[in-house]
Design a protein around this motif. Sequence first.
Motif, PDB file in Angstrom:
ATOM      1  N   ILE A   1     -28.714  33.741   8.293  1.00 11.90           N
ATOM      2  CA  ILE A   1     -27.294  33.921   8.615  1.00 11.90           C
ATOM      3  C   ILE A   1     -27.131  34.320  10.078  1.00 11.90           C
ATOM      4  N   VAL A   2     -27.966  35.237  10.546  1.00  5.16           N
ATOM      5  CA  VAL A   2     -27.896  35.662  11.946  1.00  5.16           C
ATOM      6  C   VAL A   2     -28.246  34.497  12.867  1.00  5.16           C
ATOM      7  N   ARG A   3     -29.248  33.712  12.483  1.00  2.92           N
ATOM      8  CA  ARG A   3     -29.625  32.553  13.301  1.00  2.92           C
ATOM      9  C   ARG A   3     -28.450  31.570  13.399  1.00  2.92           C
ATOM     10  N   TRP A   4     -27.817  31.307  12.275  1.00  4.16           N
ATOM     11  CA  TRP A   4     -26.657  30.410  12.246  1.00  4.16           C
ATOM     12  C   TRP A   4     -25.530  30.954  13.131  1.00  4.16           C
ATOM     13  N   ALA A   5     -25.278  32.262  13.032  1.00  8.97           N
ATOM     14  CA  ALA A   5     -24.199  32.866  13.810  1.00  8.97           C
ATOM     15  C   ALA A   5     -24.475  32.767  15.308  1.00  8.97           C
ATOM     16  N   LYS A   6     -25.712  33.003  15.702  1.00 10.32           N
ATOM     17  CA  LYS A   6     -26.054  32.914  17.119  1.00 10.32           C
ATOM     18  C   LYS A   6     -25.910  31.495  17.638  1.00 10.32           C
ATOM     19  N   GLU A   7     -26.261  30.519  16.812  1.00  9.14           N
ATOM     20  CA  GLU A   7     -26.102  29.121  17.213  1.00  9.14           C
ATOM     21  C   GLU A   7     -24.626  28.782  17.451  1.00  9.14           C
ATOM     22  N   ARG A   8     -23.725  29.481  16.767  1.00 11.46           N
ATOM     23  CA  ARG A   8     -22.287  29.284  16.932  1.00 11.46           C
ATOM     24  C   ARG A   8     -21.723  30.085  18.103  1.00 11.46           C
ATOM     25  N   GLY A   9     -22.556  30.925  18.703  1.00 11.45           N
ATOM     26  CA  GLY A   9     -22.086  31.719  19.825  1.00 11.45           C
ATOM     27  C   GLY A   9     -21.464  33.049  19.446  1.00 11.45           C
ATOM     28  N   VAL A  10     -21.621  33.467  18.200  1.00 10.40           N
ATOM     29  CA  VAL A  10     -21.093  34.768  17.773  1.00 10.40           C
ATOM     30  C   VAL A  10     -21.855  35.874  18.498  1.00 10.40           C
TER      31      VAL A  10
END
Length: 435
Positions: free
Chosen positions: A235-244
């Motif tokens: 989830i954190v990896r996905w969020a970082k890829e989105r720029g969160v």
Amino acid sequence: MSSTLIRHARVLGGEERDIAIVDGRFAESVERPDETIDATGLVALPGLVDLHTHLREPGREDAETVLTGSQSAARGGYTAVHAMANTQPVADTAGVVEQVAHLGRAAGYAQVVPIGAVTTGQAGQQLAELGAMAASAARVRIFSDDGQCVADPMLMRRALEYVKTFDGVVAQHAQDPRLTEGAQMNEGLVSAELGLPGWPAVAEESIIARDVLLAEHVGSRLHVCHLSTAGSVEIVRWAKERGVRVTAEVTPHHLMLTDELVRSYDPVYKVNPPLRTQADVDAVRRGLADGTIDIVGTDHAPHTAEHKCSEWTAAAMGMVGLESALPIVMEAMADYGFGWADAARTMSARPAQISGLAEHGSLEPGTGANLVLVDPAAHEVIRPAEHATLGRNNPFAGIPVSTRIVDTFLFGTRVVADGELRGPHATARGGQWIE
């Protein structure tokens, strides 16, 4: 003027070079040092920074004090620790956070940075005095109800919006309270065999998923405390890829230990979040190695024997770890290409950056001389009875390690020499940190 010259240190594990300290700051050179230290064979790292420490004072001085916790931090190579807000009274006002910061200066073994509570009394009903704590002499920038989850999504949104005004960060204890009622350990095969109420991974993952979406919507900074599951890493990896704007931490114990240890019913292994499976351990190791997980936070949580040494269901949750963190991290990450530069990044530079501590996390001339010298080829065994912390609830007792903290320098003062406490920084005698 005071000066120190450290000779032949392997900076970040690389080439040997000399390190000069003048008046509490790193310098280009020094001609006639007051003290010269031979660091041949030792690795020099910027002083470690912990974003997740429980010092218990005020209110639970039987478990730990700011002084004993600071001494434990220094012996573990830490020059700055962030004190969590779940004290008695809760650190939810300017007065309490200023008291904690003052106690840290009076101790003089590590810079103690208070973390303010998100909600009044950590009760999850209304926001605490976030602005007043940020504007106080303690200059609080990190807010957390650690030990409790900010479960109300509207309250969490408001907290994220509020701290955005001064570039603060909300550090979330990700634990859905309804999914963990009565939980005693990780939900899985071991909990089923032992008949203990399980703590499902989704209780952590669902809160992280919600909060990264809130942080994205608001455009604010979110920090995930003690991440422990494979799903949380994704989830954190996905969020970082989105720029969160999300950062995450993992503890040494979640990098090393699994729920199989609960079969012993030894309450030293009871912790929040619980020890997970080997698959989770492997996932958080990979996440730390590839940068998905930003930092290591100790979640140093001392308890008295009265509260920890009892039957499993009655025992308090928590482990101590300041003095064993670096050796355990290096052991846990040995097969992941994780070197001394990675240790400096995840245990010093990045946590200092998240907190805004400009005088920590670097060995560059002109910055505060916060430094640890490490023997990378030691033959040590972790002995909690010899540690400075009042807590003896260390799950790594008896584990052999090859990393030993030799010297710790706090703003140029050698507070630990050859593994032993030497004496506090001048701030303990009315002096000031270098600002």
